[in-house]
Design a protein around this motif. Structure first.
Motif, PDB file in Angstrom:
ATOM      1  N   VAL A  27       0.815  -1.080   0.053  1.00  0.00           N
ATOM      2  CA  VAL A  27       0.178   0.033   0.128  1.00  0.00           C
ATOM      3  C   VAL A  27       0.966   1.190   0.177  1.00  0.00           C
ATOM      4  O   VAL A  27       0.666   2.297  -0.641  1.00  0.00           O
ATOM      5  N   ALA A  28       2.035   1.172   0.898  1.00  0.00           N
ATOM      6  CA  ALA A  28       2.763   2.358   0.939  1.00  0.00           C
ATOM      7  C   ALA A  28       3.299   2.880  -0.821  1.00  0.00           C
ATOM      8  O   ALA A  28       3.846   3.865  -0.922  1.00  0.00           O
ATOM      9  N   ARG A  29       3.948   1.512  -1.232  1.00  0.00           N
ATOM     10  CA  ARG A  29       4.469   1.727  -2.502  1.00  0.00           C
ATOM     11  C   ARG A  29       3.256   2.522  -3.532  1.00  0.00           C
ATOM     12  O   ARG A  29       3.785   3.308  -4.248  1.00  0.00           O
ATOM     13  N   LYS A  30       2.240   1.978  -3.381  1.00  0.00           N
ATOM     14  CA  LYS A  30       1.007   2.656  -4.303  1.00  0.00           C
ATOM     15  C   LYS A  30       0.930   3.989  -3.980  1.00  0.00           C
ATOM     16  O   LYS A  30       0.635   4.782  -4.682  1.00  0.00           O
ATOM     17  N   LEU A  31       1.219   4.485  -2.679  1.00  0.00           N
ATOM     18  CA  LEU A  31       0.941   5.998  -2.356  1.00  0.00           C
ATOM     19  C   LEU A  31       2.209   6.489  -2.334  1.00  0.00           C
ATOM     20  O   LEU A  31       2.542   7.807  -2.267  1.00  0.00           O
ATOM     21  N   GLY A  32       3.261   5.921  -3.102  1.00  0.00           N
ATOM     22  CA  GLY A  32       4.890   6.639  -3.336  1.00  0.00           C
ATOM     23  C   GLY A  32       5.619   6.715  -2.106  1.00  0.00           C
ATOM     24  O   GLY A  32       6.490   7.246  -2.162  1.00  0.00           O
ATOM     25  N   ALA A  33       5.424   6.058  -0.837  1.00  0.00           N
ATOM     26  CA  ALA A  33       6.090   6.029   0.166  1.00  0.00           C
ATOM     27  C   ALA A  33       7.116   4.697  -0.096  1.00  0.00           C
ATOM     28  O   ALA A  33       6.879   4.056  -0.832  1.00  0.00           O
ATOM     29  N   LEU A  34       8.195   5.121   0.653  1.00  0.00           N
ATOM     30  CA  LEU A  34       9.140   4.364   0.641  1.00  0.00           C
ATOM     31  C   LEU A  34       8.909   3.038   1.646  1.00  0.00           C
ATOM     32  O   LEU A  34       8.583   3.181   2.718  1.00  0.00           O
ATOM     33  N   ALA A  35       8.998   1.702   0.896  1.00  0.00           N
ATOM     34  CA  ALA A  35       8.825   0.363   1.764  1.00  0.00           C
ATOM     35  C   ALA A  35      10.273  -0.305   1.881  1.00  0.00           C
ATOM     36  O   ALA A  35      10.956  -0.328   1.108  1.00  0.00           O
ATOM     37  N   VAL A  36      10.501  -0.503   2.863  1.00  0.00           N
ATOM     38  CA  VAL A  36      11.649  -1.211   3.485  1.00  0.00           C
ATOM     39  C   VAL A  36      11.459  -2.697   4.034  1.00  0.00           C
ATOM     40  O   VAL A  36      11.598  -2.681   5.346  1.00  0.00           O
ATOM     41  N   PRO A  37      10.812  -3.740   3.276  1.00  0.00           N
ATOM     42  CA  PRO A  37      10.751  -4.933   4.094  1.00  0.00           C
ATOM     43  C   PRO A  37      11.846  -5.512   4.715  1.00  0.00           C
ATOM     44  O   PRO A  37      11.655  -6.111   5.648  1.00  0.00           O
ATOM     45  N   SER A  38      13.004  -5.068   4.337  1.00  0.00           N
ATOM     46  CA  SER A  38      14.193  -5.971   4.913  1.00  0.00           C
ATOM     47  C   SER A  38      14.564  -5.359   6.615  1.00  0.00           C
ATOM     48  O   SER A  38      15.347  -5.634   7.391  1.00  0.00           O
ATOM     49  N   ALA A  39      13.511  -4.195   6.668  1.00  0.00           N
ATOM     50  CA  ALA A  39      13.776  -3.788   8.210  1.00  0.00           C
ATOM     51  C   ALA A  39      12.727  -4.183   9.067  1.00  0.00           C
ATOM     52  O   ALA A  39      12.826  -3.953  10.253  1.00  0.00           O
ATOM     53  N   VAL A  40      12.093  -5.304   8.815  1.00  0.00           N
ATOM     54  CA  VAL A  40      11.151  -6.075   9.598  1.00  0.00           C
ATOM     55  C   VAL A  40      12.138  -6.867  10.339  1.00  0.00           C
ATOM     56  O   VAL A  40      12.680  -7.891   9.886  1.00  0.00           O
ATOM     57  N   GLN A  41      11.724  -6.854  11.714  1.00  0.00           N
ATOM     58  CA  GLN A  41      12.664  -7.634  12.558  1.00  0.00           C
ATOM     59  C   GLN A  41      11.965  -7.352  13.941  1.00  0.00           C
ATOM     60  O   GLN A  41      11.269  -6.488  14.542  1.00  0.00           O
ATOM     61  N   THR A  42      12.310  -8.104  15.006  1.00  0.00           N
ATOM     62  CA  THR A  42      12.113  -7.946  16.339  1.00  0.00           C
ATOM     63  C   THR A  42      13.416  -8.434  16.964  1.00  0.00           C
ATOM     64  O   THR A  42      14.192  -9.231  16.584  1.00  0.00           O
ATOM     65  N   VAL A  43      13.768  -7.886  18.111  1.00  0.00           N
ATOM     66  CA  VAL A  43      15.020  -8.100  18.912  1.00  0.00           C
ATOM     67  C   VAL A  43      14.656  -8.515  20.458  1.00  0.00           C
ATOM     68  O   VAL A  43      13.809  -8.121  21.066  1.00  0.00           O
ATOM     69  N   GLN A  44      15.399  -9.332  20.838  1.00  0.00           N
ATOM     70  CA  GLN A  44      15.497  -9.847  22.312  1.00  0.00           C
ATOM     71  C   GLN A  44      16.820  -9.905  22.768  1.00  0.00           C
ATOM     72  O   GLN A  44      17.729 -10.397  22.195  1.00  0.00           O
ATOM     73  N   VAL A  45      16.864  -9.589  23.937  1.00  0.00           N
ATOM     74  CA  VAL A  45      18.138  -9.843  24.814  1.00  0.00           C
ATOM     75  C   VAL A  45      18.137 -11.009  25.694  1.00  0.00           C
ATOM     76  O   VAL A  45      17.030 -11.242  26.425  1.00  0.00           O
ATOM     77  N   THR A  46      19.121 -11.854  25.454  1.00  0.00           N
ATOM     78  CA  THR A  46      19.008 -13.200  26.276  1.00  0.00           C
ATOM     79  C   THR A  46      20.388 -13.261  27.294  1.00  0.00           C
ATOM     80  O   THR A  46      21.457 -13.032  26.855  1.00  0.00           O
ATOM     81  N   VAL A  47      19.992 -13.463  28.476  1.00  0.00           N
ATOM     82  CA  VAL A  47      21.060 -13.557  29.454  1.00  0.00           C
ATOM     83  C   VAL A  47      20.928 -15.029  30.117  1.00  0.00           C
ATOM     84  O   VAL A  47      20.031 -15.467  30.351  1.00  0.00           O
ATOM     85  N   ASP A  48      22.352 -15.578  29.938  1.00  0.00           N
ATOM     86  CA  ASP A  48      22.426 -17.041  30.484  1.00  0.00           C
ATOM     87  C   ASP A  48      22.375 -16.882  32.122  1.00  0.00           C
ATOM     88  O   ASP A  48      23.369 -16.141  32.509  1.00  0.00           O
ATOM     89  N   VAL A  49      21.647 -17.718  32.738  1.00  0.00           N
ATOM     90  CA  VAL A  49      21.776 -17.562  34.105  1.00  0.00           C
ATOM     91  C   VAL A  49      22.045 -19.086  34.850  1.00  0.00           C
ATOM     92  O   VAL A  49      21.317 -19.866  34.258  1.00  0.00           O
TER      93      VAL A  49
END
Length: 160
Positions: A27-49
């Protein structure tokens, strides 16, 4: 915009989130907005205990986080803006390895490029034994990070 799934049993990026991001990008592309699918991510910090109950209260107080429902080993930002912390139970201390690492989940079609970029930037592949659910990488000093696939529905991998 941020897409993430938060339930009693899961915190992260699902395939449904990735598909919705693709639709929003179209939809963003159709509206002329920049689409960056490679920026889709989520991050987690993992601590070994070794003894989670001994360290989790410190991190909860320091970060101002709260327990994730039905998951005593996870802390989440009550505003849902910052990365969750996961406390991974270890049986023995890890020698020659870091005790804190970052987990990054990306859509399946982005994983290979993300891994290649990290290796080209001086990293190395530690193991792909859990692929395609996740790969373990390390920086030049051996600090580890995992690249996981959003919405992986295969067998539950052990966390590394």
């Amino acid at each position: 915009m941020r897409l993430i799934t938060i339930t009693q049993d899961y915190y992260g990026l699902t395939e449904r989130n990735a598909e919705l991001a693709r639709r929003i990008s179209a939809v963003a592309r159709k509206l002329g907005a920049l689409a960056v699918p490679s920026a889709v991510q989520t991050v987690q910090v993992t601590v070994d205990v070794l003894v989670g109950r001994a360290v989790i209260p410190f991190w909860r107080a320091l970060l101002g986080y709260q327990d994730r429902a039905n998951s005593p080993e996870d802390l989440i930002d009550p505003q849902r803006r910052a990365a969750p912390f996961y406390f991974q139970q270890m049986d023995t201390p890890r020698r020659q390895r870091n005790r804190v690492h970052i987990d990054v989940w990306v859509p399946y079609d982005q994983a290979e490029a993300r891994i290649a970029a990290a290796i080209a930037a001086g990293g190395r592949l530690v193991t792909d034994a859990h692929a395609p659910s996740h790969w373990v990488l390390a920086d030049a000093e051996g600090n580890e990070a995992c690249v996981g696939v959003a919405g992986w529905t295969g067998p539950e991998p052990s966390r590394s």
